[in-house]
Design an enzyme around this catalytic site. Structure first.
Site, mmCIF file in Angstrom:
data_model
loop_
_atom_site.group_PDB
_atom_site.id
_atom_site.type_symbol
_atom_site.label_atom_id
_atom_site.label_comp_id
_atom_site.label_asym_id
_atom_site.label_seq_id
_atom_site.Cartn_x
_atom_site.Cartn_y
_atom_site.Cartn_z
ATOM 1 N N HIS A 242 -27.173 -29.875 41.698
ATOM 2 C CA HIS A 242 -26.284 -28.706 41.612
ATOM 3 C C HIS A 242 -24.890 -28.955 42.202
ATOM 4 O O HIS A 242 -23.874 -28.632 41.601
ATOM 5 C CB HIS A 242 -26.904 -27.531 42.366
ATOM 6 C CG HIS A 242 -28.277 -27.153 41.927
ATOM 7 N ND1 HIS A 242 -28.516 -26.391 40.813
ATOM 8 C CD2 HIS A 242 -29.505 -27.427 42.454
ATOM 9 C CE1 HIS A 242 -29.827 -26.195 40.673
ATOM 10 N NE2 HIS A 242 -30.441 -26.820 41.656
HETATM 11 C C1 BDR Z 1 -28.114 -24.858 46.100
HETATM 12 O O1 BDR Z 1 -29.046 -24.612 47.143
HETATM 13 C C2 BDR Z 1 -29.164 -25.730 47.971
HETATM 14 O O2 BDR Z 1 -30.498 -25.985 48.259
HETATM 15 C C3 BDR Z 1 -28.493 -26.876 47.260
HETATM 16 O O3 BDR Z 1 -27.883 -27.763 48.201
HETATM 17 C C4 BDR Z 1 -27.476 -26.204 46.391
HETATM 18 O O4 BDR Z 1 -26.253 -26.010 47.086
HETATM 19 C C5 BDR Z 1 -28.833 -24.769 44.764
HETATM 20 O O5 BDR Z 1 -29.361 -23.494 44.591
#
Ligand code: BDR
Ligand code: CA
Length: 319
Positions: A242
């Protein structure tokens, strides 16, 4: 004049935050880092700050790191150790950093870095964690507003969620902090789950990384392995990275498609707490909506460019 984009990264490393930093570190021709700030999210504030310091040195970014909010604005903190491990980096060890965190809190640090820029320059804020620090910055230091080019966020979703049916982790962790950012009226690019869930690295990429014998490839391969072995990904071919999407978007906007919308955060205590409500009705608010919501991305090119970046760092850091 240095024409590179001036970057402040607010993050909670975090496996995908770490891989995002690898992508950025491979592109020092495009990004000039003013600093990294940390926020409690994937792990405690102490752990994510320690990770940011280690990553900054390991990747030879060598930028100052300032510690930020220990808790969200209102709610109790949650961590995501099931997904990111006890150390926050998939239990992959990185060498201990020599540098200490900056003396100032993240909010003051960001404010000073922004206001110290020459008058004609602006900063791009990239946020890959909960929006506590960024929300507080915009509220407490309104003078920074006109010095911000844009805020590129990993968070939210037009449709669905990953931590609840309707909420994505970064926004759910601090809905009130996020609301302060989305209500700011500043230009925002929202890289939400609609696009980030499809941007990832697959098992074949993991094999390439692990067999390559490069300093950075090895770490990224092992962190990816931790993701792909975790309960959420065990039966899947690809793990979403992400947090690399904001940097990829800035490097290669042509890979992405989106729409301008009004985005509001559900700050109620109901079942949709933390949802980003994306209003696609262009005429509903009487002016151009301030948030570019990314909806689609080229997953193949994303993977190709991300791997290229990691491999190029192997070369660069071995020099
Ligand atoms: C987001 O949540 C975190 O666990 C990851 O680093 C990312 O920023 C994804 O939903
Ligand atoms: Ca993150």
């Amino acid at each position: 004049m240095d024409s590179r984009r001036k970057i402040l990264l607010d993050c909670d490393p975090g496996i995908d935050d770490a891989i995002a930093l690898c992508l950025a570190a491979a592109h020092t021709e495009a990004f000039c880092f003013l600093g990294i700030t940390t926020v409690a999210g994937n792990q405690t504030i102490e752990k994510v700050t320690d990770n940011a310091l280690r990553l900054s040195e390991f990747l030879k970014l060598d930028v100052p790191v300032a510690q930020g909010a220990r808790t969200p604005v209102i709610r109790e903190p949650l961590t995501a150790s099931g997904i990111h491990g006890k150390n926050g980096l998939g239990d992959v060890p990185f060498p201990r950093a020599e540098a200490e965190p900056a003396g100032e809190n993240a909010v003051l640090f960001m404010r000073n870095k922004i206001m110290e820029l020459p008058a004609q320059e602006k900063v791009t804020l990239i946020a890959t964690g909960p929006l506590t620090n960024v929300g507080l910055l915009l509220k407490a230091c309104p003078e920074v507003r006109e010095r911000i080019q844009e805020i590129v966020i990993m968070g939210g979703a037009c449709t669905g969620g990953n931590v609840t049916a309707n909420a994505e982790f970064n926004i759910y962790e601090d809905p009130e902090g996020a609301a302060m950012v989305f209500l700011s009226g500043l230009p925002i690019v929202m890289c939400g789950l609609d696009v980030t869930a499809k941007c990832g690295l697959n098992r074949e990429a993991m094999a390439f990384l692990l067999e390559r014998d490069g300093k950075v490839s090895e770490k990224v391969g092992k962190m990816l392995q931790f993701y792909l072995d975790s309960p959420g990904y065990r039966d899947k071919e690809t793990a979403s990275i992400h947090d690399a999407v904001p940097f990829m978007y800035l490097l290669h906007p042509e890979l992405f498609q989106g729409e301008k919308m009004y985005v509001q955060v559900d700050c109620s205590q109901g079942i949709s707490r933390g949802a980003t409500v994306c209003d696609r009705r262009s005429s509903a608010h009487g002016q151009e909506p301030p948030v570019m919501v990314l909806l689609k991305g080229d997953s193949d090119k994303f993977r190709e460019y991300l791997l290229e970046a990691v491999f190029s760092l192997d070369e660069k850091l071995s020099e």
